[in-house]
Design a protein around this motif. Structure first.
Motif, PDB file in Angstrom:
ATOM      1  N   GLN A 198       0.852  -1.221   0.038  1.00 32.73           N
ATOM      2  CA  GLN A 198       0.062   0.069  -0.131  1.00 32.73           C
ATOM      3  C   GLN A 198       0.865   1.084  -0.124  1.00 32.73           C
ATOM      4  O   GLN A 198       0.577   2.343  -0.940  1.00 32.73           O
ATOM      5  N   TYR A 199       1.841   1.174   0.615  1.00 33.77           N
ATOM      6  CA  TYR A 199       2.750   2.386   0.807  1.00 33.77           C
ATOM      7  C   TYR A 199       4.115   2.279  -0.084  1.00 33.77           C
ATOM      8  O   TYR A 199       4.725   3.507  -0.122  1.00 33.77           O
ATOM      9  N   TYR A 200       4.174   1.128  -0.513  1.00 33.06           N
ATOM     10  CA  TYR A 200       5.535   1.124  -1.294  1.00 33.06           C
ATOM     11  C   TYR A 200       5.184   0.110  -2.521  1.00 33.06           C
ATOM     12  O   TYR A 200       6.129  -0.956  -2.507  1.00 33.06           O
ATOM     13  N   PRO A 201       4.486   0.552  -3.326  1.00 30.48           N
ATOM     14  CA  PRO A 201       3.836  -0.617  -4.478  1.00 30.48           C
ATOM     15  C   PRO A 201       4.866  -1.128  -5.407  1.00 30.48           C
ATOM     16  O   PRO A 201       4.720  -2.073  -5.839  1.00 30.48           O
ATOM     17  N   GLN A 202       6.011  -0.353  -5.536  1.00 32.42           N
ATOM     18  CA  GLN A 202       6.934  -0.688  -6.415  1.00 32.42           C
ATOM     19  C   GLN A 202       8.073  -1.895  -5.898  1.00 32.42           C
ATOM     20  O   GLN A 202       9.007  -2.342  -6.670  1.00 32.42           O
ATOM     21  N   LEU A 203       7.613  -2.380  -4.718  1.00 29.43           N
ATOM     22  CA  LEU A 203       8.629  -3.372  -3.945  1.00 29.43           C
ATOM     23  C   LEU A 203       8.636  -4.847  -4.890  1.00 29.43           C
ATOM     24  O   LEU A 203       7.563  -5.088  -5.722  1.00 29.43           O
ATOM     25  N   THR A 204       9.515  -5.558  -4.651  1.00 29.60           N
ATOM     26  CA  THR A 204       9.650  -6.950  -4.967  1.00 29.60           C
ATOM     27  C   THR A 204       9.552  -7.851  -3.725  1.00 29.60           C
ATOM     28  O   THR A 204       9.965  -7.449  -2.782  1.00 29.60           O
TER      29      THR A 204
END
Length: 299
Positions: A262-268
């Protein structure tokens, strides 16, 4: 000063760095790579650099790998003082600046994950990337993400407040550092019971026998709450890899993953067949994922 760290995997020679007048223990393995950043691994509560022995050994052919004992844990000093995420953030920042000397991929488990996130978010010049293993820390909004808070669930708020008393926390500390209790705790949070070795139990007990260990234990219950995870994620600028032990009894990994996305959608992220410490339970899988991911962000 050189210290040989016993391990069934491979001995790692460690040494001490003086930070604010306190000796801080760390290990280093592998050579600096011109096209890959170093890795710095940060343990969780009650653990130490020993907890990363399989990862240091498995990754040191491809990376310069560092692991550090937070102040109050492992072989580092255990002064009687106020401990906080801010303190450990400053320790890691200064270590990267003074010892490693270049931007680093930070990796942290549980409490160490919160410390690593704090450094990467608030000192972006330190972080070439961030890897979190079942990372601790609260979000701002009320959330039913953890399955349960073990302290509140088992003991209740009255007993938790009782722990603020030195005599009470000392008695609890004496109980929790018994070999049988340490092993039972590990059995609850590890899915693979064969990963709970005598060496691992011995390392936890060794640190718990150091002068000042009881004071550190007591100080945990007085630790001021730091920045919320969502606030830190809002400041984060580097690539983020989340490695979840999906069978962690202390947190609902799938639900907590939703909050991070939700707060860092670009994570893997990857979900692994492990408990709270996937790096120690499925180290080969973890090492392969780290190796591939770091190579992808460094290329």
């Amino acid at each position: 000063m050189q210290v040989t760290q016993a391990s069934s995997i491979a001995p790692v020679s460690g040494q001490y760095w003086q930070w604010r007048g306190q000796p801080i223990y760390y290990v280093r393995a592998g050579d600096r790579q011109p096209h890959r950043p170093p890795l710095l691994l940060i343990h969780g509560f009650g653990a130490s650099t020993f907890h990363w022995r399989k990862n240091v050994a498995g990754l040191s052919n491809d990376f310069e790998v560092w692991a550090i004992d937070l102040l109050g844990f492992g072989r580092s000093a255990k002064p009687n003082m106020q401990y906080s995420g801010e303190l450990w953030r400053n320790q890691i920042h200064d270590f990267i600046t003074e010892v490693i000397g270049q931007p680093t991929v930070l990796g942290g488990n549980s409490l160490g994950g919160y410390a690593a996130l704090s450094v990467a978010a608030q000192h972006p010049e330190d972080a070439a990337g961030l890897v979190l293993f079942n990372s601790a820390g609260p979000f701002s909004d009320a959330q039913p993400v953890p399955k349960k808070d073990p302290i509140r669930e088992v003991f209740g708020s009255f007993v938790q407040s009782l722990f603020q008393q030195p005599w009470a926390s000392y008695l609890v500390f004496q109980y929790t550092r018994q070999r049988s209790v340490v092993r039972q705790t590990l059995q609850k949070v590890y899915l693979d019971q064969t990963a709970i070795t005598d060496d691992l139990v011995d390392d936890i007990l060794r640190a718990a026998s150091d002068p000042g260990a009881a004071d550190v234990f007591a100080a945990v219950f007085k630790t001021p709450q730091g920045d919320k995870v969502d606030v830190l994620l809002g400041q984060l600028q580097c690539p983020l890899l989340m490695l979840w032990g999906e069978h962690d009894p202390w947190m609902n990994a799938r639900a907590r993953s939703v909050k991070f996305r939700q707060y860092y959608p670009q994570l893997t992220e990857h979900f692994l067949n492990a408990g709270h410490c996937p790096h120690d339970e499925v180290p080969d899988q973890v090492n392969d994922l780290i190796r591939s991911w770091v190579n992808s962000i460094a290329s």
